[in-house]
Design an enzyme around this catalytic site. Structure first.
Site, PDB file in Angstrom:
ATOM      1  N   GLU A 160     -36.777  -9.435  -1.411  1.00 56.00           N
ATOM      2  CA  GLU A 160     -36.738 -10.791  -1.995  1.00 56.00           C
ATOM      3  C   GLU A 160     -38.025 -11.100  -2.761  1.00 56.00           C
ATOM      4  OE1 GLU A 160     -35.725 -13.784   0.901  1.00 56.00           O
ATOM      5  OE2 GLU A 160     -34.300 -12.477   1.935  1.00 56.00           O
ATOM      6  N   ASP A 172     -41.051 -12.213  -4.893  1.00 53.86           N
ATOM      7  CA  ASP A 172     -41.542 -13.065  -5.972  1.00 53.86           C
ATOM      8  C   ASP A 172     -43.020 -13.334  -5.715  1.00 53.86           C
ATOM      9  OD1 ASP A 172     -41.201 -14.950  -3.904  1.00 53.86           O
ATOM     10  OD2 ASP A 172     -39.404 -15.820  -4.830  1.00 53.86           O
ATOM     11  N   GLU A 223     -35.015 -12.867   9.736  1.00 52.09           N
ATOM     12  CA  GLU A 223     -36.071 -13.790  10.145  1.00 52.09           C
ATOM     13  C   GLU A 223     -35.969 -14.182  11.631  1.00 52.09           C
ATOM     14  OE1 GLU A 223     -35.904 -17.004   7.299  1.00 52.09           O
ATOM     15  OE2 GLU A 223     -36.121 -15.644   5.609  1.00 52.09           O
ATOM     16  N   HIS A 240     -42.224 -12.459  -0.315  1.00 52.03           N
ATOM     17  CA  HIS A 240     -42.471 -13.733  -1.028  1.00 52.03           C
ATOM     18  C   HIS A 240     -43.978 -13.936  -1.010  1.00 52.03           C
ATOM     19  CE1 HIS A 240     -38.301 -14.940  -1.365  1.00 52.03           C
ATOM     20  NE2 HIS A 240     -38.110 -14.600  -0.092  1.00 52.03           N
ATOM     21  N   ASN A 254     -34.362  -7.909   8.186  1.00 56.03           N
ATOM     22  CA  ASN A 254     -35.046  -8.464   7.017  1.00 56.03           C
ATOM     23  C   ASN A 254     -35.933  -9.622   7.449  1.00 56.03           C
ATOM     24  OD1 ASN A 254     -35.323  -8.612   4.116  1.00 56.03           O
ATOM     25  ND2 ASN A 254     -34.101 -10.494   4.142  1.00 56.03           N
TER      26      ASN A 254
HETATM   27  O1  G3I Z   1     -25.132 -26.099  -2.530  1.00 60.12           O
HETATM   28  C1  G3I Z   1     -25.797 -27.326  -2.229  1.00 60.12           C
HETATM   29  C2  G3I Z   1     -25.393 -28.377  -3.170  1.00 60.12           C
HETATM   30  O2  G3I Z   1     -24.039 -28.645  -3.053  1.00 60.12           O
HETATM   31  C3  G3I Z   1     -26.263 -29.604  -2.958  1.00 60.12           C
HETATM   32  O3  G3I Z   1     -25.999 -30.558  -3.927  1.00 60.12           O
HETATM   33  C4  G3I Z   1     -27.730 -29.255  -3.005  1.00 60.12           C
HETATM   34  C5  G3I Z   1     -28.633 -30.423  -2.673  1.00 60.12           C
HETATM   35  O4  G3I Z   1     -29.893 -29.955  -2.247  1.00 60.12           O
HETATM   36  O5  G3I Z   1     -27.971 -28.254  -2.060  1.00 60.12           O
HETATM   37  C6  G3I Z   1     -27.256 -27.089  -2.304  1.00 60.12           C
HETATM   38  O6  G3I Z   1     -27.575 -26.161  -1.376  1.00 60.12           O
HETATM   39  C7  G3I Z   1     -28.829 -25.602  -1.492  1.00 60.12           C
HETATM   40  C8  G3I Z   1     -28.681 -24.117  -1.663  1.00 60.12           C
HETATM   41  O7  G3I Z   1     -29.929 -23.489  -1.662  1.00 60.12           O
HETATM   42  C9  G3I Z   1     -27.964 -23.742  -2.941  1.00 60.12           C
HETATM   43  O8  G3I Z   1     -28.720 -24.094  -4.017  1.00 60.12           O
HETATM   44  C10 G3I Z   1     -29.634 -25.944  -0.275  1.00 60.12           C
HETATM   45  O9  G3I Z   1     -29.917 -27.314  -0.232  1.00 60.12           O
HETATM   46  C11 G3I Z   1     -30.928 -25.176  -0.281  1.00 60.12           C
HETATM   47  O10 G3I Z   1     -31.611 -25.358   0.966  1.00 60.12           O
HETATM   48  C12 G3I Z   1     -30.649 -23.720  -0.439  1.00 60.12           C
HETATM   49  O11 G3I Z   1     -31.850 -23.062  -0.509  1.00 60.12           O
HETATM   50  C13 G3I Z   1     -31.792 -21.679  -0.310  1.00 60.12           C
HETATM   51  C14 G3I Z   1     -32.571 -21.263   0.876  1.00 60.12           C
HETATM   52  O12 G3I Z   1     -32.601 -19.885   1.019  1.00 60.12           O
HETATM   53  C15 G3I Z   1     -31.977 -21.854   2.146  1.00 60.12           C
HETATM   54  O13 G3I Z   1     -32.802 -21.606   3.220  1.00 60.12           O
HETATM   55  C16 G3I Z   1     -32.365 -21.026  -1.535  1.00 60.12           C
HETATM   56  O14 G3I Z   1     -31.532 -21.283  -2.651  1.00 60.12           O
HETATM   57  C17 G3I Z   1     -32.513 -19.547  -1.282  1.00 60.12           C
HETATM   58  O15 G3I Z   1     -33.249 -19.007  -2.329  1.00 60.12           O
HETATM   59  C18 G3I Z   1     -33.240 -19.291  -0.016  1.00 60.12           C
HETATM   60  O16 G3I Z   1     -33.273 -17.936   0.171  1.00 60.12           O
HETATM   61  C19 G3I Z   1     -34.019 -17.481   1.290  1.00 60.12           C
HETATM   62  C20 G3I Z   1     -33.327 -16.263   1.831  1.00 60.12           C
HETATM   63  O17 G3I Z   1     -31.994 -16.522   2.072  1.00 60.12           O
HETATM   64  C21 G3I Z   1     -34.033 -15.764   3.057  1.00 60.12           C
HETATM   65  N1  G3I Z   1     -35.401 -15.544   2.814  1.00 60.12           N
HETATM   66  C22 G3I Z   1     -36.126 -16.645   2.213  1.00 60.12           C
HETATM   67  C23 G3I Z   1     -35.435 -17.100   0.980  1.00 60.12           C
HETATM   68  C24 G3I Z   1     -36.225 -18.181   0.305  1.00 60.12           C
HETATM   69  O18 G3I Z   1     -36.302 -19.329   1.063  1.00 60.12           O
END
Ligand code: G3I
Length: 661
Positions: A264, A266, A157, A235, A200
């Site tokens: 990725e 969906d 990105e 996405h 990516n």
């Molecule tokens: O692990 C912490 C946890 O300890 C805490 O309690 C909780 C509270 O919000 O957050 C947790 O972390 C989160 C993490 O996912 C694990 O679940 C983050 O807040 C959250 O922002 C994070 O989101 C991820 C996101 O990327 C971050 O930008 C998504 O799961 C993940 O699906 C998403 O994936 C991205 C790809 O990497 C890149 N392309 C887009 C895609 C979708 O956004």
């Protein structure tokens, strides 16, 4: 069985049961895709490790996919939480699972503006220090997974959503400048020359400023031999369809000699989803699979069950973006992908039948991708089968069946792509209901003469009852006894024979009651009427031979008959020896026209026959005479040696008496 053998047998059984539960069920998507492209899913580490709370997560993942990617746990903040600290624990778990299940691993992600730990962003590092941090990170991570991760999203990105401009607010861009991209790929190439290096991004799937910028970045990297693949995140928002614009755009990336992966995917939608929206979503999934089949190294979705998806957290009110629903059931999106792969449904396994009262209940294992099942029934093994019903779940009860009949069942799986082969056949015989039986005599009346016997059959009709049945008789006149053959039966009949002693009391009809019992059921009774005929063994008929005349020129032999019971059939025969000069002279009887008379002669005998006409009766009387006459030639005929026979029927019994004169 000796102890050691028993132990061995137990071991084998244990092994078998263990195998039963550890062998994967039929692998569907990955099998259908095998040899053509990888099918993958991003893994949510919490669900992955919650094996008791999410028992279907791991089995579904390994059954359906041959590639996985960590949704978060290979990202910088997780894997490199402090400057000199790397934490590979969770990522290693995923890699080990992938290796154990024959799955490839994509590496996501090395350099991205998100999920960078604060020790990096707040560290006040110089440009060179940030470059060194980046190199150390890329090198350490890639070398840790060398040989285990087939491809890495090296930079993710880098292009903004702003008209194709670079993402200038990225930490890496700000600290290093646009060169960070090329540096990252150089470090990556050095770290693991065997890994495929990807760029990516999202929304570069269709032509436009963002795709153009991404294209120019990868073109430059490609010229330097620093990149191998382009990742389209994909996405999307429902309804989404692949268009020729996507194909044209793909062509220019592929023309660079890059491989392509949908990384990725969906397709999110406004909740609640509806059957219509899910069908629309399926069209998009089918399109992407078809698109990918000729272009992609892999098609990876960002998760697989709607239960674990980034969408609802980021886009409140939206979700249901993945191929499996919240309950791990395949959605139309799944079936659409499978159909594009030409996957045919496998026959259901584990069909089991339980017989009930006039019904059979069936269960079987779910077939992934099936939308319903056809339950088919036959009354002979191997068919022909008729459709007994359809089920959307994995059980079905076929009612209205006949107890005691054996039925044969098979089940097939159905989806929009067609019907699977039939399962293995099972059989069941419904039974139960009220157990019972009835009895009836055939014939219902008997005449038994003194000294004789008669038999009537007790016919047994059973309903859901198979135990032995035995009978006793009561109400017999003095001198009459009953025997049963067999004395007890699990079959459907018993013969009852009533024997009257010569001294039995004649008369009747008398009601004989038979009582039959079986199991714990109350006795069933039936009545037969018995008439005991007199006669002490000859049906009440006394035959007396007499020589009424014996002279040189004429003789007459008489059979005199007295009966105490009505005679229903009667034949009297007299045979006179034919000596020289002797021939038939005449015959008569004292009954009259009901008797048909005839005679015949040979050289050695003259036979006189008297027969009661069919359908006529000879009532009881004290005496009748049947006379046979012969004429001679001067020598008296020697009557000794002449014979008589009387054959008659009384009370349904046949008797024969014979004698000489
Ligand atoms: O692990 C912490 C946890 O300890 C805490 O309690 C909780 C509270 O919000 O957050 C947790 O972390 C989160 C993490 O996912 C694990 O679940 C983050 O807040 C959250 O922002 C994070 O989101 C991820 C996101 O990327 C971050 O930008 C998504 O799961 C993940 O699906 C998403 O994936 C991205 C790809 O990497 C890149 N392309 C887009 C895609 C979708 O956004």
């Amino acid at each position: 069985m000796p102890g050691s053998t028993r132990q061995f047998a137990r071991c084998l059984l244990g092994l078998f049961v263990a195998l039963l539960f550890t062998l994967p069920a039929f692998s569907q998507l990955r099998n259908a895709a095998a040899g053509r492209l990888s099918v993958g899913a991003a893994v949510n580490i919490d669900a992955f490790n919650n094996t008791s709370g999410e028992p279907q997560y791991r089995p579904t993942l390994s059954r359906e996919y041959n590639m996985l990617v960590a949704e978060n746990v290979m990202k910088f903040d997780t894997i490199h939480p402090a400057q000199n600290t790397y934490n590979f624990t969770q990522a290693d778990q995923l890699v080990a699972f992938a290796q154990a299940n024959g799955m490839k691993v994509r590496g996501h992600v090395l350099i991205w503006h998100n999920q960078i730990p604060s020790w990096v962003t707040n560290g006040n590092f110089t440009r060179d220090q940030v470059i060194a941090i980046m190199q150390d990170h890329i090198t350490t991570v890639m070398q840790h997974f060398a040989g285990k991760v087939v491809a890495w999203d090296v930079v993710n990105e880098a292009v903004s959503d702003n008209n194709g401009a670079m993402r200038t607010d990225s930490f890496w861009f700000q600290k290093i400048g646009q060169d960070y991209i090329q540096m990252a790929y150089q470090f990556a190439r050095q770290a693991d020359p065997n890994a495929k290096l990807y760029y990516n991004d999202y929304e570069i799937e269709q032509p436009g400023p963002k795709a153009d910028t991404a294209f120019s970045i990868v073109s430059g990297l490609r010229q330097q031999g620093l990149i191998d693949g382009i990742g389209w995140q994909m996405h999307k928002v429902n309804p989404f369809r692949i268009t020729s614009a996507n194909e044209t755009n793909a062509a220019r990336f592929l023309n660079l000699g890059l491989e392509m992966t949908v990384t990725e995917m969906d397709i999110r939608q406004t909740l609640p989803s509806t059957p219509t929206s899910l069908q629309q979503q399926a069209l998009g999934y089918g399109d992407v699979m078809r698109f990918c089949l000729t272009r992609c190294a892999a098609l990876v979705t960002w998760g697989f069950t709607d239960k674990f998806s980034w969408v609802p957290g980021t886009f409140p009110g939206q979700g249901d973006a993945l191929p499996f629903d919240m309950n791990y059931q395949p959605k139309p999106a799944y079936t659409a992908m499978l159909n594009e792969l030409g996957g045919t449904l496998p026959a259901p396994t584990g069909l089991a039948a339980t017989a009930g009262n006039a019904q059979v209940s069936l269960t079987w294992n779910a077939v992934t991708g099936a939308t319903s099942y056809n339950v088919k029934r036959a009354t002979t093994s191997g068919g022909p089968y008729v459709l007994a019903g359809t089920a959307t779940g994995t059980s079905f009860t076929n009612t209205g069946l006949t107890n005691g009949t054996t039925y044969f069942f098979v089940v097939s799986a159905v989806s929009s792509s067609g019907e699977s082969p039939n399962s293995a056949e099972v059989s069941a015989t419904p039974s139960g209901g009220t157990a019972g039986f009835t009895i009836a005599f055939s014939p219902t009346s008997l005449t038994v003469n003194q000294g004789a016997s008669g038999t009537s059959t007790i016919n047994i009709t059973r309903t859901n009852f198979t135990s032995g049945i035995a009978c006793t008789a009561s109400g017999m006149p003095s001198g009459v006894s009953a025997t049963f053959n067999p004395t007890s039966t699990t079959g459907n009949s018993i013969a009852m024979t009533l024997a009257a002693a010569a001294t039995a009391t004649a008369g009747g009809p008398t009601n004989i009651t038979v009582s039959c019992t079986g199991g714990t059921l109350p006795a069933r009774t039936a009545t037969l009427t018995l008439t005991v005929g007199g006669g002490g063994g000859n049906g009440g008929v006394t035959v007396t031979p007499a020589v009424a005349s014996s002279s040189p020129f004429f003789n007459e032999l008489q059979v005199r008959l007295a009966n105490t019971q009505t005679i229903s059939a009667l034949t009297v025969t007299v045979v006179i020896q034919r000596t020289t000069g002797v021939s038939f002279s005449g015959q008569y009887n004292t009954i009259g026209g009901q008797i048909t008379q005839s005679n015949s002669s040979t050289t050695s005998a003259i036979t006189y026959t008297f027969r009661l006409s069919s359908g006529t009766l000879a009532p009881a009387t004290s005496g009748r005479t049947f006379a046979a006459q012969a004429s001679g030639s001067g020598t008296a005929h020697p009557t000794s040696g002449d014979t008589w026979t009387a054959t008659y029927t009384v009370g349904g019994q046949n008797f024969t008496q014979t004698g000489t004169f």
